[in-house]
Design an enzyme around this catalytic site. Sequence first.
Site, PDB file in Angstrom:
ATOM      1  N   ILE A 164       0.853  -1.184   0.000  1.00 22.27           N
ATOM      2  CA  ILE A 164       0.000   0.000   0.000  1.00 22.27           C
ATOM      3  C   ILE A 164       0.888   1.233   0.000  1.00 22.27           C
ATOM      4  O   ILE A 164       1.530   1.561   1.002  1.00 22.27           O
ATOM      5  CB  ILE A 164      -0.930   0.010   1.225  1.00 22.27           C
ATOM      6  CG1 ILE A 164      -1.756  -1.276   1.286  1.00 22.27           C
ATOM      7  CG2 ILE A 164      -1.847   1.230   1.193  1.00 22.27           C
ATOM      8  CD1 ILE A 164      -2.570  -1.427   2.560  1.00 22.27           C
ATOM      9  N   GLY A 212       9.352   3.884   7.378  1.00 24.17           N
ATOM     10  CA  GLY A 212       8.378   3.417   6.399  1.00 24.17           C
ATOM     11  C   GLY A 212       8.480   1.913   6.218  1.00 24.17           C
ATOM     12  O   GLY A 212       9.578   1.369   6.062  1.00 24.17           O
ATOM     13  N   LYS A 213       7.339   1.238   6.248  1.00 22.65           N
ATOM     14  CA  LYS A 213       7.365  -0.226   6.204  1.00 22.65           C
ATOM     15  C   LYS A 213       7.911  -0.740   4.881  1.00 22.65           C
ATOM     16  O   LYS A 213       8.528  -1.811   4.840  1.00 22.65           O
ATOM     17  CB  LYS A 213       5.954  -0.769   6.452  1.00 22.65           C
ATOM     18  CG  LYS A 213       5.303  -0.268   7.744  1.00 22.65           C
ATOM     19  CD  LYS A 213       6.193  -0.473   8.947  1.00 22.65           C
ATOM     20  CE  LYS A 213       5.563   0.038  10.234  1.00 22.65           C
ATOM     21  NZ  LYS A 213       5.437   1.496  10.304  1.00 22.65           N
ATOM     22  N   ASP A 214       7.700   0.001   3.788  1.00 26.19           N
ATOM     23  CA  ASP A 214       8.281  -0.419   2.519  1.00 26.19           C
ATOM     24  C   ASP A 214       9.804  -0.357   2.569  1.00 26.19           C
ATOM     25  O   ASP A 214      10.497  -1.193   1.979  1.00 26.19           O
ATOM     26  CB  ASP A 214       7.741   0.434   1.376  1.00 26.19           C
ATOM     27  CG  ASP A 214       7.911   1.935   1.618  1.00 26.19           C
ATOM     28  OD1 ASP A 214       8.120   2.351   2.777  1.00 26.19           O
ATOM     29  OD2 ASP A 214       7.825   2.702   0.639  1.00 26.19           O
ATOM     30  N   ARG A 215      10.336   0.605   3.289  1.00 26.05           N
ATOM     31  CA  ARG A 215      11.793   0.700   3.457  1.00 26.05           C
ATOM     32  C   ARG A 215      12.322  -0.518   4.216  1.00 26.05           C
ATOM     33  O   ARG A 215      13.377  -1.065   3.896  1.00 26.05           O
ATOM     34  CB  ARG A 215      12.154   1.982   4.205  1.00 26.05           C
ATOM     35  CG  ARG A 215      11.810   3.268   3.470  1.00 26.05           C
ATOM     36  CD  ARG A 215      12.167   4.481   4.299  1.00 26.05           C
ATOM     37  NE  ARG A 215      13.590   4.489   4.626  1.00 26.05           N
ATOM     38  CZ  ARG A 215      14.127   5.213   5.605  1.00 26.05           C
ATOM     39  NH1 ARG A 215      13.350   5.978   6.366  1.00 26.05           N
ATOM     40  NH2 ARG A 215      15.424   5.176   5.821  1.00 26.05           N
ATOM     41  N   ASP A 228      14.990   3.384  -3.407  1.00 23.15           N
ATOM     42  CA  ASP A 228      13.683   3.165  -4.025  1.00 23.15           C
ATOM     43  C   ASP A 228      13.222   4.482  -4.643  1.00 23.15           C
ATOM     44  O   ASP A 228      13.028   5.481  -3.938  1.00 23.15           O
ATOM     45  CB  ASP A 228      12.678   2.691  -2.976  1.00 23.15           C
ATOM     46  CG  ASP A 228      11.398   2.149  -3.607  1.00 23.15           C
ATOM     47  OD1 ASP A 228      11.070   2.560  -4.734  1.00 23.15           O
ATOM     48  OD2 ASP A 228      10.723   1.327  -2.968  1.00 23.15           O
TER      49      ASP A 228
END
EC number: 2.7.1.33
Length: 298
Positions: free
Chosen positions: A7, A109-112, A131
């Site tokens: 997300i 950030g969880k995507d990180r 990213d």
Amino acid sequence: MILAIDIGNTTVALGGIRDGRVCFVARMDTVRTRTAAEYRVEMDKIFAHRRHPERPMRFEGAVLTSVVPQITGALAECARHYTGRKPVIVSPEIRTGLTMGVDEPHAVGKDRLVDAAYAAANFPLPVVTVDLGTATTFNVVDENRVFRGGVICPGLSTGLRALGDRCAQLPQVHLGSPKSAIGTNTEKCMLSGSVMGTAVLIDGMVQRIEEELGRPATLVVTGGLAKYVTPLCRHPLTYDPELLMKGLALLYQLNASQPQHHGAGGGRHYGRQNQHGHAKQRTYPKKRTRREPEALVG
């Protein structure tokens, strides 16, 4: 097959992963006011488009990462609907293989965290991931698997849009890899400043990071806009557009409880385990960068 959900601020990426291989990736718009039922309608359309009549799509589990807290619960509910199980939700509390060495682990950030966990498990340490999306983010994992933090900058397209919004005479820009640093017209100047400027940013920041670490670092670049930037970088790098999806699959392996035995037609067990009961980690060949067709930004 595992359902992976990322997300993001602009889009929600849905991935299907089987035996470490990314089978498909599809995207929906991130709409903060949508309910779980509304997202399910969109997901049904996506899955119906990919479903084979004789081999219906089945998900044995799900893993989810989110930087938009308002809709995390709705998408987690969707994941449970499609799998019958509670999804693995990425957070500093789950097993990542990393030690958090930052002031506020929950603020990362969880995507990180996903990018860093996969890179640390599959590339020589220390490692830096970059990213290139709505924001340009750097993550640093040292030789002891400690997540040291990183860098957050405006994203390439975010900066271009800001120029268009704030500067009345600047045009829309066809995004691509500029051929020279010196632009001979307004569009080429903007392209150089944004795209080549991002490449120089990556090279310069990684050099500073290596100086602070006291040793060379592996550089891994991902994100939707990376294909325009990586040909211009001078630091050796690996470009992997599937880094985050592979990272989600890894975190699912490390954290999902053993699935129950299914009857005929049930989902297959994802991932193998070694003699110590830990999920084996796959390594992937390095991918080379090539130039891609231009896309319109602005």
